[in-house]
Every structure is written in structure tokens, then in C-alpha cells.
Design an enzyme around this catalytic site. Sequence first.
Site, PDB file in Angstrom:
ATOM      1  N   GLU A  70      -2.364  -5.834   1.197  1.00  0.00           N
ATOM      2  CA  GLU A  70      -3.286  -4.460   1.459  1.00  0.00           C
ATOM      3  C   GLU A  70      -4.784  -4.062   1.436  1.00  0.00           C
ATOM      4  O   GLU A  70      -5.507  -4.846   0.080  1.00  0.00           O
ATOM      5  CB  GLU A  70      -2.495  -3.234   0.608  1.00  0.00           C
ATOM      6  CG  GLU A  70      -2.556  -2.319   0.679  1.00  0.00           C
ATOM      7  CD  GLU A  70      -2.021  -1.174   0.086  1.00  0.00           C
ATOM      8  OE1 GLU A  70      -2.341  -0.303   0.525  1.00  0.00           O
ATOM      9  OE2 GLU A  70      -1.768  -1.669  -0.677  1.00  0.00           O
ATOM     10  N   CYS A  85       3.227  -1.335   0.577  1.00  0.00           N
ATOM     11  CA  CYS A  85       3.036  -0.879  -0.347  1.00  0.00           C
ATOM     12  C   CYS A  85       4.273  -0.284  -0.721  1.00  0.00           C
ATOM     13  O   CYS A  85       4.663  -0.318  -0.801  1.00  0.00           O
ATOM     14  CB  CYS A  85       1.540  -1.122  -1.242  1.00  0.00           C
ATOM     15  SG  CYS A  85       0.851  -0.874  -3.015  1.00  0.00           S
ATOM     16  N   LYS A 121       0.016   3.554   7.382  1.00  0.00           N
ATOM     17  CA  LYS A 121       1.612   3.811   6.058  1.00  0.00           C
ATOM     18  C   LYS A 121       1.836   4.680   6.565  1.00  0.00           C
ATOM     19  O   LYS A 121       0.490   6.017   6.131  1.00  0.00           O
ATOM     20  CB  LYS A 121       0.372   3.391   5.205  1.00  0.00           C
ATOM     21  CG  LYS A 121       1.300   3.144   3.450  1.00  0.00           C
ATOM     22  CD  LYS A 121       0.383   3.352   2.899  1.00  0.00           C
ATOM     23  CE  LYS A 121       0.549   2.634   1.158  1.00  0.00           C
ATOM     24  NZ  LYS A 121      -0.637   2.756   0.616  1.00  0.00           N
TER      25      LYS A 121
END
Length: 261
Positions: free
Chosen positions: A41, A150, A116
Site C-alpha cells: 500500500e 489494508c 479503497k
Amino acid sequence: MRIAAVQHDIVWEDRDANFARLAPKVAQAVGAGAELVLLSETFSTGFSMAPGIGEPEGGPSSRFLSAQAAEHGVWLGGTCPEIADDAGGAGEGTSTLPYNSFVLAGPDGTVHRYRKLHPFTHAGEHERFRAGEKPVTVQIGDLRVTPFICYDLRFANVFWQAAPDTDVYLVPANWPSPRRSHWQTLLVARAIENQAYVVGCNRVGTAGDGTEHVGDSRIVSPMGELLATAAGVETIVVADVDPAEVSATRDRLRFLPDRRG
């Protein structure tokens, strides 16, 4: 398909330095036979939320991924802060904030993006980044690849939603060391409950804000077995994934059809 996760440190907010450090690591992964290479990331900046950290779609980080993918004839992915083409010139409004964007570049110049879904509110990411809208699945040969990023790992429902069309989940991260057991456990849990491969690629080193990371990158089988693991140093983890194994696991243990909701 052979997949490699490059577990690496990141030079804080210095794209050029990170490109220079990562290029030979990508080459090393390719030398190990990888056809798909995963970086962490925010591989080019670190998990910085500084004003102005965003770059345009097709900016330097995306161009690095595309150039490396073309040079080596592989797929290459990682995340970077990108301001969408439709953001316009609306000043300081929400539309000018970047997404935490996973960019997956193909050897033929193809580029796919996933944004995301869950900004990390505990660290204030929701104030500096826009949230994405939906999962994205990419077909690479006979392999169906779905990336998440994540903090998304904590939300089983989005993995469930994508499961019927997914053979392997990619999860690049900047996951902090105090919660490393959560990272390790959730990667395995997502593989077991969805009967799919999970590739987790976490950074190592100390971020510019002082956050420590110890890696623990790993590749997990559809049965939850650890196919490749790493500890707290820069390294590359490599494993072969096979969509036929996903199909066989789901045929042998027909758990997904029993899922409700």
C-alpha cells in the site's frame, strides 16, 4: 500462475527514491518466475496524508507500474494516492481529495483500478482520502483477481460479496506492528471463509509518522495453509496459485452455497 509479494521499506514521501529502490526488487521477483508482482500500500510515498500528496490518474506512480510491467512482461500492482480524472477544479471540496487507489498494470499497457472502500478513520484517512464505491475483479488468463487494501481486510462482507467471482484476493498494506496478530489472523480467515487464495503484502520499517511495520507478508491457500511467509525484513514471498484448486476446494466442501446475507 506464480505470484510474488515484495515486502519492502518505503522512503517517506519520496517517489523517485522509492522507484529506484523498487525497480531491482521487481526484477528479482520476475527472476523468481513471478507473473504477477504485488507491492505494498502507498508504495511510492508511504502512508502519508499530507496536503498535496495526491497525484493525477496516470501520474508518476501509475507510470512506474506500467513501465515495469511492460519491461518485464508481467502484471504489477500497488497503491498510490490518486485524484480522479472527474475531480474537476472545485477547490478544496471532497472531489479534489485523492483516492487510495490500487493500480494493476498489465504487460500490454492495460491498467485497472480499485479504490479503497474503507478509509482508516482511526488514523484520519477519511478526512484526507475519498472512499471508493465497489470491489473490482480482474481476469488475468484463467485467474480471477480481486484486490482490497489494508483496512478493507477487517470487513468480511466485501470479501464475501466478491467471492463467487474470485480465485485470489490481493491485499497490499501498511499494517502496523502493534496489531500484527490481527493481520496474520484475518488473512487466513478470509482465505478459509471464501475458499480462495489470499496474498497479503505488508511493508517493513518505520514510517515518517513513527509507525512501525514488521511485514508478515504471506500467501494463503484456499484451505488456509501458509504457502509462503515472511518476517520483518525486506524480502520477496513467492507461491503458485491455481484456479483449479479453488474450484476443487469449493466442489469438495460446498460451504459458499450455504452462506446467507
